[in-house]
Design a protein around this motif. Structure first.
Motif, PDB file in Angstrom:
ATOM      1  N   PHE A 153     -41.078  11.551  18.967  1.00  0.00           N
ATOM      2  CA  PHE A 153     -40.560  11.249  17.636  1.00  0.00           C
ATOM      3  C   PHE A 153     -40.785   9.785  17.249  1.00  0.00           C
ATOM      4  O   PHE A 153     -40.028   9.206  16.483  1.00  0.00           O
ATOM      5  N   GLY A 154     -41.879   9.203  17.782  1.00  0.00           N
ATOM      6  CA  GLY A 154     -42.181   7.796  17.534  1.00  0.00           C
ATOM      7  C   GLY A 154     -42.411   7.437  16.082  1.00  0.00           C
ATOM      8  O   GLY A 154     -42.141   6.309  15.659  1.00  0.00           O
ATOM      9  N   TRP A 155     -42.921   8.391  15.287  1.00  0.00           N
ATOM     10  CA  TRP A 155     -43.153   8.125  13.855  1.00  0.00           C
ATOM     11  C   TRP A 155     -42.126   8.826  12.973  1.00  0.00           C
ATOM     12  O   TRP A 155     -42.265   8.831  11.745  1.00  0.00           O
ATOM     13  N   ALA A 156     -41.121   9.428  13.586  1.00  0.00           N
ATOM     14  CA  ALA A 156     -40.116  10.146  12.808  1.00  0.00           C
ATOM     15  C   ALA A 156     -39.298   9.176  11.960  1.00  0.00           C
ATOM     16  O   ALA A 156     -39.186   7.988  12.265  1.00  0.00           O
ATOM     17  N   ALA A 157     -38.726   9.712  10.897  1.00  0.00           N
ATOM     18  CA  ALA A 157     -37.897   8.893  10.003  1.00  0.00           C
ATOM     19  C   ALA A 157     -36.772   9.752   9.445  1.00  0.00           C
ATOM     20  O   ALA A 157     -36.898  10.970   9.340  1.00  0.00           O
ATOM     21  N   GLU A 158     -35.688   9.091   9.100  1.00  0.00           N
ATOM     22  CA  GLU A 158     -34.595   9.761   8.424  1.00  0.00           C
ATOM     23  C   GLU A 158     -34.786   9.600   6.927  1.00  0.00           C
ATOM     24  O   GLU A 158     -35.016   8.494   6.437  1.00  0.00           O
ATOM     25  N   LEU A 159     -34.700  10.705   6.212  1.00  0.00           N
ATOM     26  CA  LEU A 159     -35.006  10.723   4.788  1.00  0.00           C
ATOM     27  C   LEU A 159     -33.748  11.100   4.009  1.00  0.00           C
ATOM     28  O   LEU A 159     -33.242  12.204   4.143  1.00  0.00           O
ATOM     29  N   GLN A 160     -33.236  10.174   3.237  1.00  0.00           N
ATOM     30  CA  GLN A 160     -32.061  10.474   2.427  1.00  0.00           C
ATOM     31  C   GLN A 160     -32.485  11.227   1.159  1.00  0.00           C
ATOM     32  O   GLN A 160     -33.637  11.173   0.748  1.00  0.00           O
ATOM     33  N   ALA A 161     -31.550  11.918   0.551  1.00  0.00           N
ATOM     34  CA  ALA A 161     -31.853  12.767  -0.611  1.00  0.00           C
ATOM     35  C   ALA A 161     -32.551  12.000  -1.722  1.00  0.00           C
ATOM     36  O   ALA A 161     -32.127  10.911  -2.097  1.00  0.00           O
ATOM     37  N   HIS A 162     -33.651  12.587  -2.206  1.00  0.00           N
ATOM     38  CA  HIS A 162     -34.415  12.057  -3.354  1.00  0.00           C
ATOM     39  C   HIS A 162     -35.039  10.678  -3.084  1.00  0.00           C
ATOM     40  O   HIS A 162     -35.433   9.982  -4.010  1.00  0.00           O
ATOM     41  N   VAL A 163     -35.124  10.289  -1.810  1.00  0.00           N
ATOM     42  CA  VAL A 163     -35.762   9.021  -1.459  1.00  0.00           C
ATOM     43  C   VAL A 163     -37.012   9.336  -0.640  1.00  0.00           C
ATOM     44  O   VAL A 163     -36.939  10.097   0.326  1.00  0.00           O
ATOM     45  N   LYS A 164     -38.143   8.756  -1.023  1.00  0.00           N
ATOM     46  CA  LYS A 164     -39.385   9.004  -0.298  1.00  0.00           C
ATOM     47  C   LYS A 164     -39.733   7.814   0.589  1.00  0.00           C
ATOM     48  O   LYS A 164     -39.230   6.713   0.408  1.00  0.00           O
ATOM     49  N   ARG A 165     -40.614   8.050   1.568  1.00  0.00           N
ATOM     50  CA  ARG A 165     -41.052   6.997   2.487  1.00  0.00           C
ATOM     51  C   ARG A 165     -42.415   6.479   2.055  1.00  0.00           C
ATOM     52  O   ARG A 165     -43.168   7.159   1.365  1.00  0.00           O
ATOM     53  N   GLN A 166     -42.746   5.266   2.522  1.00  0.00           N
ATOM     54  CA  GLN A 166     -43.991   4.627   2.102  1.00  0.00           C
ATOM     55  C   GLN A 166     -44.995   4.423   3.250  1.00  0.00           C
ATOM     56  O   GLN A 166     -46.183   4.293   3.007  1.00  0.00           O
TER      57      GLN A 166
END
Length: 276
Positions: A153-166
């Motif tokens: 899970f080295g590149w995993a991320a937590e994603l909050q509602a309606h927020v995208k990652r860059q």
């Protein structure tokens, strides 16, 4: 499990079963219970050199919070002066990548079982607002019964509602178009990867593979999928792939809908195990 509860003295250390950028993975046995685990040893000096401390902390926090039959468990972690130790579930049959290279491609029933297992894990992870972002055969392990486990899970991320990652991350052949274009992304990048893996498991190579990286990126952006005539693949399997490899991320099939796709329902083993 807090880090201070454990030390290296609690384990009998066996053979090396894996090696990575920051250290090695050993087969180990917890002395008191006799429970067999994989012990990942990471050198602090290497973390410091590559400035990976925050990265590892996020990986530990995310994987330790997950408990699903198709996600490799991180039971505990501890450290000494020079090393960090991760106590992981032992997947006795190793990397799916090695099996794929040995067999060249899998049967439709085996592929459907693996894809259903992945979809089930992603339903769980996405509900917990976790996106993996680097699902590939090298990061998929098999337990003694042949049950698939998502690892690393080295590149995993937590994603909050309606927020995208860059962050653009992952492995070239598995990147979704929005990552190639360096646009914001969400959990649908994992759904795209399931389409890539379904294709690769059936044919033995990823769909957008090219000799040049720029050609791979071009094919991804065009969604240039070619279905070879051999081996024979059913129209239903191709239909599932075509519903996942969609440039518009909002129109990709969700993990929930993958599980109810007719090809999956007809072919996947409900136990999730592939012993043969």
């Amino acid at each position: 499990m807090a880090d201070e509860e454990w030390s290296l003295a609690d384990f009998e250390i066996g053979k090396v079963i894996g090696e990575g950028k920051f250290g090695k993975v050993y087969l180990a046995r917890e002395k008191q219970s006799g429970y067999v685990v994989a012990l990942k040893v990471i050198f602090k000096e290497k973390l410091k050199k590559y400035r990976f401390h925050a990265h590892l902390r996020r990986e530990i926090e995310i994987q330790h919070s997950l408990d699903h039959p198709n996600v490799l468990r991180l039971f505990a972690w501890f450290h000494d002066q020079t090393r960090i130790f991760l106590v992981l579930e032992y997947a006795a049959r190793g990397e799916l990548y090695k099996m794929l290279k040995s067999l060249h491609h899998f049967s439709e029933k085996r592929v459907a079982t693996y894809v259903a297992s992945l979809a089930s894990a992603l339903v769980y992870c996405h509900k917990k607002h976790v996106i993996h972002r680097d699902i590939k055969p090298e990061n998929l392990l098999l337990d003694v019964d042949g049950r698939l486990k998502i690892a690393d899970f080295g590149w995993a991320a937590e994603l909050q509602a309606h927020v995208k990652r860059q962050t653009m991350c992952g492995t070239i052949d598995y990147l979704a178009p929005e990552m190639v274009e360096k646009k914001a992304h969400d959990q649908s990048v994992d759904n795209w990867t399931l389409g890539i893996l379904c294709y690769e498991f059936l044919y033995g190579f990823p769909p957008f593979e090219a000799e040049d990286q720029h050609d791979t990126f071009r094919r991804i952006l065009k969604v240039d999928v070619v279905f070879p005539s051999s081996p024979y693949i059913s129209p239903e399997a191709k239909h599932l792939i075509s519903k996942l490899l969609v440039k518009d991320s909002s129109k990709r099939l969700s993990p929930q809908k993958i599980l109810t796709h007719p090809w999956i329902v007809e072919n996947a083993d409900p136990s999730g195990c592939c012993k043969q």
